[in-house]
Design a protein around this motif. Structure first.
Motif, PDB file in Angstrom:
ATOM      1  N   ASN A   1     -12.318  14.030 -40.238  1.00  0.00           N
ATOM      2  CA  ASN A   1     -11.691  14.397 -38.958  1.00  0.00           C
ATOM      3  C   ASN A   1     -10.195  14.158 -38.929  1.00  0.00           C
ATOM      4  O   ASN A   1      -9.523  14.588 -37.995  1.00  0.00           O
ATOM      5  N   ASN A   2      -9.659  13.462 -39.946  1.00  0.00           N
ATOM      6  CA  ASN A   2      -8.204  13.263 -39.954  1.00  0.00           C
ATOM      7  C   ASN A   2      -7.727  12.919 -41.361  1.00  0.00           C
ATOM      8  O   ASN A   2      -8.532  12.632 -42.257  1.00  0.00           O
ATOM      9  N   ILE A   3      -6.411  12.942 -41.536  1.00  0.00           N
ATOM     10  CA  ILE A   3      -5.842  12.555 -42.823  1.00  0.00           C
ATOM     11  C   ILE A   3      -4.421  12.047 -42.615  1.00  0.00           C
ATOM     12  O   ILE A   3      -3.698  12.527 -41.735  1.00  0.00           O
ATOM     13  N   VAL A   4      -4.070  11.035 -43.394  1.00  0.00           N
ATOM     14  CA  VAL A   4      -2.700  10.509 -43.397  1.00  0.00           C
ATOM     15  C   VAL A   4      -2.025  11.029 -44.663  1.00  0.00           C
ATOM     16  O   VAL A   4      -2.563  10.877 -45.768  1.00  0.00           O
ATOM     17  N   VAL A   5      -0.869  11.625 -44.503  1.00  0.00           N
ATOM     18  CA  VAL A   5      -0.231  12.241 -45.663  1.00  0.00           C
ATOM     19  C   VAL A   5       1.292  12.143 -45.531  1.00  0.00           C
ATOM     20  O   VAL A   5       1.836  12.185 -44.432  1.00  0.00           O
ATOM     21  N   ARG A   6       1.940  11.970 -46.654  1.00  0.00           N
ATOM     22  CA  ARG A   6       3.402  11.970 -46.664  1.00  0.00           C
ATOM     23  C   ARG A   6       3.884  13.327 -46.151  1.00  0.00           C
ATOM     24  O   ARG A   6       3.367  14.369 -46.571  1.00  0.00           O
ATOM     25  N   ASP A   7       4.872  13.323 -45.279  1.00  0.00           N
ATOM     26  CA  ASP A   7       5.282  14.549 -44.600  1.00  0.00           C
ATOM     27  C   ASP A   7       5.600  15.694 -45.563  1.00  0.00           C
ATOM     28  O   ASP A   7       5.283  16.851 -45.296  1.00  0.00           O
TER      29      ASP A   7
ATOM     30  N   ILE B   1      -2.768  13.781 -39.366  1.00  0.00           N
ATOM     31  CA  ILE B   1      -3.220  15.096 -38.908  1.00  0.00           C
ATOM     32  C   ILE B   1      -4.656  14.983 -38.413  1.00  0.00           C
ATOM     33  O   ILE B   1      -5.517  14.410 -39.091  1.00  0.00           O
ATOM     34  N   GLU B   2      -4.887  15.506 -37.213  1.00  0.00           N
ATOM     35  CA  GLU B   2      -6.259  15.664 -36.751  1.00  0.00           C
ATOM     36  C   GLU B   2      -6.757  16.969 -37.354  1.00  0.00           C
ATOM     37  O   GLU B   2      -6.253  18.049 -37.035  1.00  0.00           O
ATOM     38  N   ILE B   3      -7.709  16.843 -38.270  1.00  0.00           N
ATOM     39  CA  ILE B   3      -8.167  18.035 -38.987  1.00  0.00           C
ATOM     40  C   ILE B   3      -9.026  18.897 -38.068  1.00  0.00           C
ATOM     41  O   ILE B   3      -9.917  18.399 -37.369  1.00  0.00           O
ATOM     42  N   LYS B   4      -8.724  20.194 -38.078  1.00  0.00           N
ATOM     43  CA  LYS B   4      -9.528  21.152 -37.308  1.00  0.00           C
ATOM     44  C   LYS B   4     -10.476  21.918 -38.221  1.00  0.00           C
ATOM     45  O   LYS B   4     -11.600  22.206 -37.844  1.00  0.00           O
ATOM     46  N   PHE B   5      -9.982  22.260 -39.412  1.00  0.00           N
ATOM     47  CA  PHE B   5     -10.796  23.004 -40.380  1.00  0.00           C
ATOM     48  C   PHE B   5     -10.496  22.534 -41.796  1.00  0.00           C
ATOM     49  O   PHE B   5      -9.350  22.224 -42.118  1.00  0.00           O
ATOM     50  N   ALA B   6     -11.545  22.477 -42.598  1.00  0.00           N
ATOM     51  CA  ALA B   6     -11.386  22.209 -44.029  1.00  0.00           C
ATOM     52  C   ALA B   6     -12.310  23.173 -44.764  1.00  0.00           C
ATOM     53  O   ALA B   6     -13.468  23.335 -44.365  1.00  0.00           O
ATOM     54  N   SER B   7     -11.798  23.809 -45.788  1.00  0.00           N
ATOM     55  CA  SER B   7     -12.651  24.788 -46.468  1.00  0.00           C
ATOM     56  C   SER B   7     -13.103  24.281 -47.833  1.00  0.00           C
ATOM     57  O   SER B   7     -12.590  23.292 -48.350  1.00  0.00           O
ATOM     58  N   ILE B   8     -14.111  24.967 -48.366  1.00  0.00           N
ATOM     59  CA  ILE B   8     -14.814  24.503 -49.570  1.00  0.00           C
ATOM     60  C   ILE B   8     -14.320  25.252 -50.797  1.00  0.00           C
ATOM     61  O   ILE B   8     -14.370  26.480 -50.854  1.00  0.00           O
ATOM     62  N   CYS B   9     -13.850  24.480 -51.756  1.00  0.00           N
ATOM     63  CA  CYS B   9     -13.337  25.020 -53.015  1.00  0.00           C
ATOM     64  C   CYS B   9     -14.318  24.622 -54.128  1.00  0.00           C
ATOM     65  O   CYS B   9     -14.891  23.530 -54.090  1.00  0.00           O
ATOM     66  N   HIS B  10     -14.482  25.475 -55.124  1.00  0.00           N
ATOM     67  CA  HIS B  10     -15.394  25.120 -56.225  1.00  0.00           C
ATOM     68  C   HIS B  10     -14.957  23.815 -56.906  1.00  0.00           C
ATOM     69  O   HIS B  10     -15.774  23.081 -57.458  1.00  0.00           O
TER      70      HIS B  10
ATOM     71  N   ASP C   1     -16.028  23.456 -39.684  1.00  0.00           N
ATOM     72  CA  ASP C   1     -15.483  23.114 -38.368  1.00  0.00           C
ATOM     73  C   ASP C   1     -15.433  21.586 -38.292  1.00  0.00           C
ATOM     74  O   ASP C   1     -16.476  20.925 -38.200  1.00  0.00           O
ATOM     75  N   ALA C   2     -14.240  21.027 -38.331  1.00  0.00           N
ATOM     76  CA  ALA C   2     -14.096  19.570 -38.447  1.00  0.00           C
ATOM     77  C   ALA C   2     -14.541  18.833 -37.185  1.00  0.00           C
ATOM     78  O   ALA C   2     -14.712  17.608 -37.212  1.00  0.00           O
ATOM     79  N   SER C   3     -14.742  19.557 -36.090  1.00  0.00           N
ATOM     80  CA  SER C   3     -15.231  18.892 -34.872  1.00  0.00           C
ATOM     81  C   SER C   3     -16.685  18.470 -35.050  1.00  0.00           C
ATOM     82  O   SER C   3     -17.220  17.732 -34.230  1.00  0.00           O
ATOM     83  N   THR C   4     -17.329  18.950 -36.109  1.00  0.00           N
ATOM     84  CA  THR C   4     -18.749  18.614 -36.336  1.00  0.00           C
ATOM     85  C   THR C   4     -18.929  17.413 -37.273  1.00  0.00           C
ATOM     86  O   THR C   4     -20.060  17.060 -37.611  1.00  0.00           O
TER      87      THR C   4
END
Lengths: 393, 393
Positions: A179-185, A79-88, A389-392
């Motif tokens: 910017n990306n991640i490999v993950v089992r479907d 997956i090309e990551i577009k957004f990732a959010s912050i969790c405590h 914003d994962a583009s950054t």
């Protein structure tokens, strides 16, 4: 009902067609080679080149890091990551609050992006699909937990970051601040078109973690539902419970959240002394507590009707909670704790929120702003979920 | 069904007859005067002269004490105590583990004896009746808790010792390590003829505290029931669950209890390392934990089937329990705590045990042996309930 075999064939045809359209697949070894979109960065050894922000120690400060992920396996997607959010949780784990960590470690388990490669066995996704990843990236898929009770309870579950993973070039799983991640479907969900990826990301942990226990409680319209701690998880718990017709009471220590919380549809109780507890004693049918810090359970248990249910979803330092057994007995409350949700529920919550326009309140930031955002989360200043914003990266 | 008015009249006649037969009633003020048996020691001001063993500080050492109890009120009965047994709670409270105490204080809330006086409104008992008193001696009897949910949850409940009580000459309630007690009739239960008073005493706390949650669990024959901590409460929990057809697993750290516990009808797990937990992981339908010390709940929660129930009845120092929220989430257990039982259940457990010959294992001691017995309780050497012969006070 569709014939399953036909569905798989159709999906297979679709993904081949789509991936061909998007870019040339790199053929590494006959059928075993995944199909890639043009944007992927695959090294000669099949590893995937990644860049993100990682913790290098338990200081709670992140820095840019370039690293490698495992090759895209037969059952994996990239997956090309577009957004990732912050969790405590990201903060707790990187600071070592839940035990010693291996560094560098890339946190992040609220991930939304676009599929850019799929392994040869993958039928669930095709290149170009919108996909999300939450707190898990693998499990055995064969035990009772995986088949029935929830993949998060499998003894072999790999959580998204910081878990030993011999297939990973870094030796452990690395999360979504990248910017990306490999993950089992199986551990990715589809994100419908009618929700933005920015809004979808927080659903992958904050959403599912509050949706799953609310679903299990099976609330009826008009039930009095308490939500304690109105941060990333809490504000989604409020919105989800409101959407199901509950009479929601939000308990917060932050007076300046009152207007927001009312707009989310809840009544607000500012917890600033004993009166707040006494006034609402034994009123709630159900309470969900999202506080990610140590506190005494029994004080909040007193708010729940006798024989009602109280679910803890926030995870404090050392996972440690204290309770006064006598006060808990007096409340007659059933207390439990809930851990995210299974993959079917995770797809459900994303679909449910997309369909019903239940959106997290997000604040978009650049990668360079992560450290400041973390401090704001600790200081209860997030309103209510920082999304990177994962583009950054 | 009997006409209530007639029943009251009959009881009234009976008590007058009985009390006349047993001795002359002291008439203090017309109808308000209670009828006494000869053995009672009433002072000129109506107070009752008592002698017992009291704590004078938080050292955990008791000494003989002579004190006064309130006069026998219209709704009260006076009981000549024959036996009082030792509960770990007595030790915790006298040592100040549950908060600062008023001294001198007479502990004891497992009390069995003979009624020697009744107030003018009392129809439930007559002089000469066998009666027991547990952890409560008064409440409002008018609120929802008293009428429906259990007197122990009434905001005005007076527990048997150490509770402020303006009617008491000592300013607070005084317990059963003594030769008599004055108690509102509602808070005494009848002890059937087919159980000895020595065996009945421990049922008034240890019995009801384990019976009530087992009753609420509504166990089915063959259910796997875990009992943790095989002391006064635990050994009765084992016997009660076995009597209801459960497949009982007793968890103890005392290897030398194994033969006893098997004789009680349970399988025994000696908890001496992680293996004990792992071997029985997720096996139990229900678990009752009687440990009166701090421990981590989640470790025992792992023994219970997902979505099973875990009830805490032991009350540790400061009532404080710790839990690992993540491990509790992994167990998916519903955790609650239970506080004794209501008065109806208390009568039930005494009747049930008398009828089914479910008897606590008792060790009869003299008053002068109390301090040694307390140390044995703390050292896990009690087998399984010390009962004080009240004639030795």
């Amino acid at each position: 009902m569709c014939d399953k075999h036909e569905t798989q064939d159709l999906s297979r045809r679709n993904f081949i067609k789509t991936s061909s359209a998007l870019g040339a697949g790199l053929l590494l070894g006959g059928f075993a080679a995944p199909s890639f979109a043009a944007s992927s960065e695959q090294l000669a050894n099949g590893n995937i080149k990644s860049r993100g922000y990682a913790a290098f120690d338990n200081s709670g400060l992140l820095k840019p890091w370039e690293f490698e992920r495992r090759p895209v396996g037969d059952n994996d997607i990239l997956i090309e990551i577009k957004f990732a959010s912050i969790c405590h949780s990201d903060i707790h784990q990187m600071k070592g609050h839940w035990g010693a960590q291996q560094y560098p470690q890339v946190p992040g388990h609220e991930i939304a992006g676009i599929v850019t490669a799929v392994g040869k066995n993958v039928t669930k996704f095709k290149v170009g699909d919108r996909a999300g990843v939450g707190c898990m990236v693998d499990s055995c898929l064969d035990c009772n937990s995986c088949k029935d009770q929830g993949e998060q309870y499998c003894p072999e579950t790999k959580f998204t970051y910081g878990y030993p993973d011999e297939r990973s070039p870094t030796g452990s799983t690395q999360g979504g601040y990248s910017n990306n991640i490999v993950v089992r479907d199986h551990f990715a969900v589809h994100i419908p078109e009618n929700i933005s990826l920015e809004h979808a990301a927080p659903l992958l942990c904050a959403g599912i973690t509050t949706y799953s226990p609310l679903l299990k409680f099976n609330l009826k319209k008009g039930d009095k539902i308490g939500v304690v701690g109105i941060g990333g998880l809490g504000h989604l718990a409020v919105k989800l419970a409101v959407s199901q017709g509950a009479d929601v009471y939000a308990f917060t220590s932050s007076k300046d959240k009152v207007a927001d919380i009312k707009a989310f549809g809840a009544k607000v109780v500012v917890v600033d002394g004993e009166d707040a507890y006494n006034e609402h004693k034994s009123q709630l049918d159900y309470l969900i507590n999202t506080l990610p810090v140590k506190y005494d359970i029994a004080k909040y248990a007193s708010l729940v009707k006798p024989f009602g249910t109280y679910t803890q979803v926030g995870m404090p330092e050392e996972f440690s909670l204290n309770m006064n057994a006598l006060a808990l007995a007096a409340s007659r409350v059933n207390f439990n704790a809930s851990l995210i949700g299974d993959m079917q529920e995770t797809q459900e919550v994303v679909d449910y929120c997309a369909k019903n326009n239940i959106l997290p309140a997000t604040q978009l930031i650049k990668a360079s702003e992560i450290n400041n955002a973390w401090q704001s989360v600790v200081d209860k200043k997030a309103r209510y979920r920082y999304v990177i914003d994962a583009s950054t990266f």
